[in-house]
Scaffold this motif. Structure first.
Motif, PDB file in Angstrom:
ATOM      1  N   PHE A 153      -9.305  11.588  -1.392  1.00  0.00           N
ATOM      2  CA  PHE A 153      -8.166  10.735  -1.738  1.00  0.00           C
ATOM      3  C   PHE A 153      -7.455  11.274  -2.981  1.00  0.00           C
ATOM      4  O   PHE A 153      -8.041  12.011  -3.772  1.00  0.00           O
ATOM      5  CB  PHE A 153      -8.623   9.289  -1.949  1.00  0.00           C
ATOM      6  N   ASN A 163       4.166   8.084   1.764  1.00  0.00           N
ATOM      7  CA  ASN A 163       4.237   7.541   0.408  1.00  0.00           C
ATOM      8  C   ASN A 163       5.461   6.639   0.324  1.00  0.00           C
ATOM      9  O   ASN A 163       6.094   6.340   1.348  1.00  0.00           O
ATOM     10  CB  ASN A 163       4.296   8.689  -0.613  1.00  0.00           C
ATOM     11  N   THR A 182       4.221   6.855  -8.679  1.00  0.00           N
ATOM     12  CA  THR A 182       4.303   6.682  -7.224  1.00  0.00           C
ATOM     13  C   THR A 182       5.732   6.392  -6.773  1.00  0.00           C
ATOM     14  O   THR A 182       6.103   6.688  -5.639  1.00  0.00           O
ATOM     15  CB  THR A 182       3.381   5.538  -6.752  1.00  0.00           C
ATOM     16  N   GLU A 194      -4.522   4.916  -9.188  1.00  0.00           N
ATOM     17  CA  GLU A 194      -4.260   4.524  -7.812  1.00  0.00           C
ATOM     18  C   GLU A 194      -4.708   5.658  -6.899  1.00  0.00           C
ATOM     19  O   GLU A 194      -4.300   6.810  -7.079  1.00  0.00           O
ATOM     20  CB  GLU A 194      -2.777   4.224  -7.604  1.00  0.00           C
ATOM     21  N   CYS A 227     -12.745   9.731  -6.373  1.00  0.00           N
ATOM     22  CA  CYS A 227     -11.641   9.657  -5.403  1.00  0.00           C
ATOM     23  C   CYS A 227     -11.402  11.023  -4.755  1.00  0.00           C
ATOM     24  O   CYS A 227     -11.247  11.132  -3.525  1.00  0.00           O
ATOM     25  CB  CYS A 227     -10.362   9.173  -6.083  1.00  0.00           C
ATOM     26  N   SER A 252      -5.792   1.819   0.606  1.00  0.00           N
ATOM     27  CA  SER A 252      -5.658   2.463  -0.700  1.00  0.00           C
ATOM     28  C   SER A 252      -6.283   1.524  -1.728  1.00  0.00           C
ATOM     29  O   SER A 252      -6.544   0.360  -1.435  1.00  0.00           O
ATOM     30  CB  SER A 252      -4.190   2.744  -1.045  1.00  0.00           C
ATOM     31  N   LYS A 265      -4.642   7.185  -3.201  1.00  0.00           N
ATOM     32  CA  LYS A 265      -3.936   7.128  -1.928  1.00  0.00           C
ATOM     33  C   LYS A 265      -4.585   8.073  -0.927  1.00  0.00           C
ATOM     34  O   LYS A 265      -5.134   9.106  -1.312  1.00  0.00           O
ATOM     35  CB  LYS A 265      -2.465   7.491  -2.129  1.00  0.00           C
ATOM     36  N   PRO A 266      -4.537   7.746   0.353  1.00  0.00           N
ATOM     37  CA  PRO A 266      -5.171   8.590   1.368  1.00  0.00           C
ATOM     38  C   PRO A 266      -4.449   9.931   1.528  1.00  0.00           C
ATOM     39  O   PRO A 266      -3.250  10.032   1.237  1.00  0.00           O
ATOM     40  CB  PRO A 266      -5.064   7.749   2.644  1.00  0.00           C
ATOM     41  N   TYR A 295     -12.899   6.244   3.000  1.00  0.00           N
ATOM     42  CA  TYR A 295     -12.389   5.171   2.136  1.00  0.00           C
ATOM     43  C   TYR A 295     -13.488   4.147   1.849  1.00  0.00           C
ATOM     44  O   TYR A 295     -13.705   3.749   0.698  1.00  0.00           O
ATOM     45  CB  TYR A 295     -11.194   4.480   2.789  1.00  0.00           C
ATOM     46  N   ASN A 301       0.827  -1.213   0.000  1.00  0.00           N
ATOM     47  CA  ASN A 301       0.000   0.000   0.000  1.00  0.00           C
ATOM     48  C   ASN A 301       0.860   1.262   0.000  1.00  0.00           C
ATOM     49  O   ASN A 301       0.650   2.184   0.778  1.00  0.00           O
ATOM     50  CB  ASN A 301      -0.948   0.005   1.196  1.00  0.00           C
TER      51      ASN A 301
END
Length: 296
Positions: A197, A215, A246, A207, A192, A168, A209-210, A144, A119
């Motif tokens: 997110f 990261n 990422t 993708e 998202c 995620s 991500k919160p 989420y 994640n």
């Protein structure tokens, strides 16, 4: 006097000076490495047996070629054999940092005695079974759950699907008809964002991500500090490789402290990496370069 006051104000307010700003890395068109010989030519002496090496690697698109479905990925036979060999060497520290869920990436790589981060580093498990989990605030966890529900209701169709990784997610649209892809991926990104997110473009996927300051870059630094201490940059040589946006978070924080490699066919891609690998197959040569120093 004014100068002193300004400097004091900067220190109090957290504003960076010009010299500090100059030190912040910028993306570049990185020089390309095509084969084993070019690793040796471009990085003479970077690896040597007097120093340990920390090898931090992404999985999808890096250790394994991208597949039409995440469940179908597989490391090439030669690459896997070399990876297993260097993982056993006492002077080599190996970690895999993936966007996949932790258990998923462990299953795919299936090498004991190494560190895994899933994640995008929100879940980390060490060889002894101990863990570090980034705890999401209750409100983010609630968002989420609602986000996954809405994505499944509105855009999990026409061959697209939602990969729920607990903290995620990845919205896969590789199999969606071309004429429908743009509409669905735009809507998915909007959903998202609606829940706070951060949607990032990946290979035929988005993708999410919160909204937390964590990261692959933060995870890489955390792992290195936990293993080698605060002065890890003086204690170990670092190699990082990844293939998408990422992974740039890790390439950015490791700039000047290690050597990173971005896998990309685009010769003009802007990256924080030190070097570009034109295709995933060159990863076998990267591992041969490491093995040639520490194993042979």
């Amino acid at each position: 006097m004014k100068t002193i006051v300004f400097i004091w104000f900067c220190l109090l307010s957290g504003i960076r000076s010009n010299s500090e700003l100059e030190k912040m890395p910028e993306k570049q068109v990185a020089p390309v490495i095509n084969n084993l010989e070019e690793f040796q030519q471009n990085l003479p002496g970077y690896l040597n047996t007097s120093n340990k090496v920390a090898v931090l690697l992404d999985y999808d698109g890096t250790l394994a070629p991208i597949a039409d479905n995440p469940s179908k990925t597989k490391m090439p036979v030669e690459l896997e054999a070399i990876l297993r060999k260097i993982a056993k060497h006492p002077e080599v520290f190996l970690a895999v940092i993936s966007g996949r869920g932790l258990k998923d990436v462990q299953k795919q790589v299936n090498i004991e005695g190494i560190t895994y981060a899933g994640n995008h580093g929100l879940e980390i498990e060490y060889p002894d079974g101990s863990r570090h989990d980034y705890e999401l605030p209750t409100e983010i966890q609630k968002n989420y759950t609602n986000m996954v529900k809405e994505l499944k209701e509105k855009v999990e169709k026409n061959g697209a699907w939602v990969e729920d990784k607990r903290v995620s997610l990845t919205y896969h649209y590789r199999d969606t008809p071309v004429e429908l892809k743009d509409e669905q991926k735009v809507l998915a990104a909007e959903i998202c964002k609606k829940y706070g997110f951060r949607p990032n473009q990946a290979h035929e996927a988005i993708e999410a991500k919160p909204p937390v300051n964590w990261n692959k870059g933060e995870a890489a630094l955390y792992i290195l500090k936990q293993k080698f201490g605060e002065n890890w940059a003086q204690e170990v040589s670092v190699v990082f490789a990844g293939d998408d946006t990422t992974d740039e978070d890790a390439m950015r924080v490791l700039r000047g402290l290690g050597r990173s490699f971005r896998i990309a066919s685009d010769a003009q891609i802007q990256t924080f990496a030190d070097f570009r690998l034109p295709k995933q197959a060159v990863m076998t040569d990267l591992l041969k370069w490491i093995a040639g120093v520490y194993v042979s």
